[in-house]
Design an enzyme around this catalytic site. Sequence first.
Site, PDB file in Angstrom:
ATOM      1  N   LYS A   7       5.044  -2.444  11.850  1.00  0.00           N
ATOM      2  CA  LYS A   7       4.584  -3.302  12.936  1.00  0.00           C
ATOM      3  C   LYS A   7       5.313  -2.941  14.235  1.00  0.00           C
ATOM      4  O   LYS A   7       5.186  -1.829  14.695  1.00  0.00           O
ATOM      5  CB  LYS A   7       4.755  -4.762  12.526  1.00  0.00           C
ATOM      6  CG  LYS A   7       4.229  -5.052  11.096  1.00  0.00           C
ATOM      7  CD  LYS A   7       2.730  -4.837  10.934  1.00  0.00           C
ATOM      8  CE  LYS A   7       2.273  -4.786   9.489  1.00  0.00           C
ATOM      9  NZ  LYS A   7       2.623  -5.925   8.654  1.00  0.00           N
ATOM     10  N   ASP A  63      12.344 -12.322   6.539  1.00  0.00           N
ATOM     11  CA  ASP A  63      11.395 -11.304   7.010  1.00  0.00           C
ATOM     12  C   ASP A  63      11.362 -11.412   8.538  1.00  0.00           C
ATOM     13  O   ASP A  63      10.862 -12.386   9.096  1.00  0.00           O
ATOM     14  CB  ASP A  63      10.016 -11.578   6.388  1.00  0.00           C
ATOM     15  CG  ASP A  63       8.983 -10.521   6.776  1.00  0.00           C
ATOM     16  OD1 ASP A  63       9.097  -9.941   7.862  1.00  0.00           O
ATOM     17  OD2 ASP A  63       8.046 -10.301   5.989  1.00  0.00           O
ATOM     18  N   ARG A  91      14.991  12.591  -2.133  1.00  0.00           N
ATOM     19  CA  ARG A  91      14.726  11.231  -2.615  1.00  0.00           C
ATOM     20  C   ARG A  91      15.958  10.355  -2.397  1.00  0.00           C
ATOM     21  O   ARG A  91      15.858   9.170  -2.107  1.00  0.00           O
ATOM     22  CB  ARG A  91      14.313  11.270  -4.096  1.00  0.00           C
ATOM     23  CG  ARG A  91      14.221   9.899  -4.734  1.00  0.00           C
ATOM     24  CD  ARG A  91      13.207   9.768  -5.874  1.00  0.00           C
ATOM     25  NE  ARG A  91      13.123  10.873  -6.793  1.00  0.00           N
ATOM     26  CZ  ARG A  91      14.036  11.159  -7.737  1.00  0.00           C
ATOM     27  NH1 ARG A  91      15.118  10.425  -7.870  1.00  0.00           N
ATOM     28  NH2 ARG A  91      13.855  12.185  -8.535  1.00  0.00           N
ATOM     29  N   TYR A  94       3.135 -13.823   4.764  1.00  0.00           N
ATOM     30  CA  TYR A  94       2.312 -12.618   4.796  1.00  0.00           C
ATOM     31  C   TYR A  94       1.576 -12.490   3.452  1.00  0.00           C
ATOM     32  O   TYR A  94       2.202 -12.597   2.393  1.00  0.00           O
ATOM     33  CB  TYR A  94       3.201 -11.404   5.054  1.00  0.00           C
ATOM     34  CG  TYR A  94       2.452 -10.100   4.963  1.00  0.00           C
ATOM     35  CD1 TYR A  94       1.516  -9.743   5.928  1.00  0.00           C
ATOM     36  CD2 TYR A  94       2.646  -9.232   3.907  1.00  0.00           C
ATOM     37  CE1 TYR A  94       0.801  -8.572   5.832  1.00  0.00           C
ATOM     38  CE2 TYR A  94       1.945  -8.043   3.804  1.00  0.00           C
ATOM     39  CZ  TYR A  94       1.021  -7.718   4.776  1.00  0.00           C
ATOM     40  OH  TYR A  94       0.324  -6.552   4.678  1.00  0.00           O
TER      41      TYR A  94
HETATM   42  C1  LIG Z   1       2.797  -6.143   7.268  1.00  0.00           C
HETATM   43  C2  LIG Z   1       3.806  -7.091   6.813  1.00  0.00           C
HETATM   44  C3  LIG Z   1       4.510  -6.902   5.620  1.00  0.00           C
HETATM   45  C4  LIG Z   1       4.225  -5.724   4.705  1.00  0.00           C
HETATM   46  O1  LIG Z   1       4.604  -4.506   5.279  1.00  0.00           O
HETATM   47  P1  LIG Z   1       3.839  -3.114   5.035  1.00  0.00           P
HETATM   48  O2  LIG Z   1       4.580  -2.197   5.937  1.00  0.00           O
HETATM   49  O3  LIG Z   1       2.407  -3.318   5.400  1.00  0.00           O
HETATM   50  O4  LIG Z   1       4.007  -2.777   3.594  1.00  0.00           O
HETATM   51  C5  LIG Z   1       5.487  -7.818   5.282  1.00  0.00           C
HETATM   52  N1  LIG Z   1       5.748  -8.895   6.067  1.00  0.00           N
HETATM   53  C6  LIG Z   1       5.082  -9.108   7.217  1.00  0.00           C
HETATM   54  C7  LIG Z   1       5.419 -10.307   8.048  1.00  0.00           C
HETATM   55  C8  LIG Z   1       4.095  -8.234   7.631  1.00  0.00           C
HETATM   56  O5  LIG Z   1       3.428  -8.475   8.760  1.00  0.00           O
END
Ligand SMILES: *Cc1c(COP(=O)(O)O)cnc(C)c1O
Length: 376
Positions: free
Chosen positions: A194, A169, A46, A98
Site C-alpha cells: 500500500k 496493522d 532465502r 482487512y
Molecule cells: C492489503 C492489506 C493487507 C494484506 O496485504 P497484502 O500485501 O495484500 O498481502 C493487510 N492489512 C491491510 C490493512 C491491508 O490493507
Amino acid sequence: MNFDTICVHGAKDPHNNTGALAVPIYQSATFAHPGVGQSTGYDYARVQNPTREPLERLIAALEGAQEALAFASGMAALDATLSILERGDHIIASDDLYGGSARLFDSLATRADLQTSYVDFSDQNQLKKALKPKTKIVFIETPTNPMMKVTDIAAIKQILPPEILLVVDNTFLTPYFQKPLNLGADLILHSGTKYLAGHNDTLAGFLATNNLELAEKLRFITKTVGTGLAPFDSFLLIRSLKTLPLRMEKSQANALKVIDWLAQQPKVKKIYYPSLGDEKSVAISKKQATGFGAMISFEVDTEATAIKALEKVQIILYAESLGGVETLITYPYLQTHADLPEERRLALGINNRLLRLSLGVENPDDLLADLERALA
Ligand SMILES: *Cc1c(COP(=O)(O)O)cnc(C)c1O
C-alpha cells in the site's frame, strides 16, 4: 536524523565502492564463500540478501524498531506471525478488519486449531470478556478498514497481561503518521503493497518489533519457508520510501478536500473518516497519530448510485487495493469484504451503498470533477 531524511538516506549498500546512490538489485540466489567455514554474511537468498537487508533496516528505523523483516506480501507477514503460535492458542482481532486478514484467521488458522474472537476495541469490556488463558495475540487495525474506527493503542496495551502480544496493522497510517511501538505495541504489521510501495506495482509486507526474541522466531520462519521479499521488489520499496512523506501529505490533503466536497452532496448520506468520528475517537486520533490519513468510506443513497459511480469514474480507478499514487475506488461489499458473512458485513455497516476511496496524488480539482460526473 529526522523521518523524512531517513526516508531518503536510510538505506545504504554496505558493500558500495562505486559511489552509486541506489542500492543495487543483488539478483543472486546464492553467494560464494571466501573459505571453508567463512561467509560474506550472505549464503543463500532465502535467508537474507543484500538488497532486502538495507530495506529491513530502513523500515526498522522508520518504525522506531530494533528489527524489521520484509516479506513477499502483507499476508505472508501475518501468516508468519500466526506461525509462532501453538495449536489451541487464541487470537482476539478487530471486528472491522482487512478482509484478507479475516480470511486467514477464519480458514488456515482454524486448520491449525487457532481460534479467533472478534471484538469492537472501542468497547474495552468486549476485550476484557474475550480474553482467555490461551489468548496469545491481540490484533488491531487502527483506523479500521473500511469503517475507519479508531482504537486507543496505549489503552489496549494497559488492559493486556504482559505475555499477550499486541500486534498493530499500521498499513493505513504508516509510520509517517503513527508509530505503534511507541504506544506500547509489540509488533507492527504492514501491507507494504500500500503506501510504503505506493505505486500499485508490487506486493510487499513487513513486521517490525523491539522484541529480539520474537524477531528471531519470525526470522526462523521466513528463512525456513522462503517468504522473504525478492531483491527487485526490495529495490522498488527502497525507492518508493524516499517519497513516503510527500505522498502521505499530498494524499491526505486530497482526502480533506474530498470529504469537504462529499459533505455537500445530497446523494452522500454518511462519510467515514477519522476526523469525522465522535469526539472521543477524534481525541484518540489526535493523541496517537499526527494525521488522519487518506482513506475515506462513504455511503450513498442507493445501490444504483453506488454501482453507477463505480462504472462512471474515469480518472479514479475502480480497483481493489489502496495507498498508491493513483486514486482508487472500491466496493467493500462485493470486493475486499465479500468473504465475510452477510450479517457480519451489515452489522459493521458494509452494505451495498458503501464506497471506499483511497486518495492518490492527482490534482484534487480533477478528482472532484470525476466524482461530480460519477455521482451526477
Ligand atoms: C492489503 C492489506 C493487507 C494484506 O496485504 P497484502 O500485501 O495484500 O498481502 C493487510 N492489512 C491491510 C490493512 C491491508 O490493507
